[in-house]
Design an enzyme around this catalytic site. Sequence first.
Site, short mmCIF file in Angstrom:
data_model
loop_
_atom_site.label_atom_id
_atom_site.label_comp_id
_atom_site.label_asym_id
_atom_site.label_seq_id
_atom_site.Cartn_x
_atom_site.Cartn_y
_atom_site.Cartn_z
N LYS A 72 -1.93 5.27 2.55
CA LYS A 72 -2.36 4.32 1.86
C LYS A 72 -3.24 3.26 2.96
CE LYS A 72 -1.83 6.90 -1.59
NZ LYS A 72 -1.02 7.05 -2.82
C1 LIG Z 1 -0.38 7.71 -3.79
C2 LIG Z 1 -0.90 7.81 -5.36
C3 LIG Z 1 0.01 7.50 -6.39
C4 LIG Z 1 1.28 7.12 -6.13
O1 LIG Z 1 1.93 6.34 -5.38
P1 LIG Z 1 3.25 6.44 -4.81
O2 LIG Z 1 3.29 4.97 -4.03
O3 LIG Z 1 3.33 7.38 -3.51
O4 LIG Z 1 4.25 6.69 -5.84
C5 LIG Z 1 -0.69 7.28 -7.75
N1 LIG Z 1 -1.92 7.79 -7.78
C6 LIG Z 1 -2.59 7.90 -6.90
C7 LIG Z 1 -4.21 8.14 -7.13
C8 LIG Z 1 -2.27 8.10 -5.67
O5 LIG Z 1 -2.97 8.22 -4.48
#
Ligand SMILES: *Cc1c(COP(=O)(O)O)cnc(C)c1O
Length: 402
Positions: free
Chosen positions: A198
Amino acid sequence: MNKKEELALNGGTPIRDSYLPYGKQWIDNEDIKAVTDVLKSDFITTGPAISQFEKEIAEFVGAKYAVAFSSGTAALHAACFAAGIKENDEVITTPMTFAASSNCILYVGGQPVFADIDSKTYNISPESIKSLLTEKTKAIITVDFTGQPAEYDEIISLAKKSGLIIIDDAAHALGATYKDRHIGSIGDMTMFSFHPVKHITTGEGGIITTSNADYYEKLLLFRSHGITRDSLKLKNNQGPWYYEMQELGYNYRMTDIQAALGSSQLKKLNTFLKKRREYAKKYNDAFAEIDALITPYQQHECNSSWHLYIVRLDMEKLNVNRKEIFKALQKENIGVNVHYIPVHLHPFYQKLGYRKGLCPQAEKLYEEIITLPLFPAMSEQDLHDVIAGVKKVISYYSIDQR
Ligand SMILES: *Cc1c(COP(=O)(O)O)cnc(C)c1O
């Protein structure tokens, strides 16, 4: 026309010697120092680095509060709890997302209802939401897919009319803007994830931003076992040692080690965003001339944070399916991916009774998309390799139009 270059898939030389992933973190010495400073301090969890990071994120997005969690998924779970979603409540969301966006509804006993996407923006379609509203609808979980904000004017007006809560899964959208407002200040609660692919990372981690004091209190409670020590909230204060468990919460806390990394990363967010936007533009320019590729549509008055760069294949102009093209790109050492398998098609959701055909636009999109590498730490050369690899593979499989 040039003679077609032999694909690596067929024994030719790959475009790159080394494999390029689709996403990856950027960690520098400043980040490492921020982490080691916390390790040498008095608090490695539940200390001052957490509130500092929360304050910075809230300020950045323009929300009153932020509550950090051990993951984005934990943060979504907490948001569903704070929203009061429970058994028999329906929550409308998109299937074109990571499973966590809808799993969080199931965690609290609610019923996910999948709205189809808009085939142009790939975001949840307000028309589809409208057609699915019932007496039981309690909330809408939007996803700012790839970093492009959903259609908030329409979605907010629907939510207002029906008294619904908007939870924005903005795991892709830290730094994105919708009509000059930052994502994070639009939904009733907004989730950001700090997984390494991210925009900024804390290893694992997530956060909810909100400007609602009631949600804020509930999020804090849920993050730490449902326990409070706040003397104003105790029902029966028995003394200075006393605390009360008032709700069934979890241990979903982020550590100070992670929060310090987050604060250090946040300082670089604008640089990261600039790079992502610059690279996305270069992809758009390079692929504009390729008939068989549909580049991502961008909404007016929005600025995407470009978490993902997804090309859609125009199947009528190609003589193989997505799988062949995907495999060929991988063999060229281009780390392609597919985002996402529509959530309702997973075996677990099939077991719950969701069926293929529920969201035809999302299902069709899924068959035709490929995610290309995009992250700030990739070099200009990496970018050129991807462009060259895509051109090589697509021209190889293109049906000659003449
Ligand atoms: C990465 C992601 C999540 C979950 O986040 P984590 O920190 O990995 O638990 C939820 N929704 C979307 C759209 C994502 O890309």
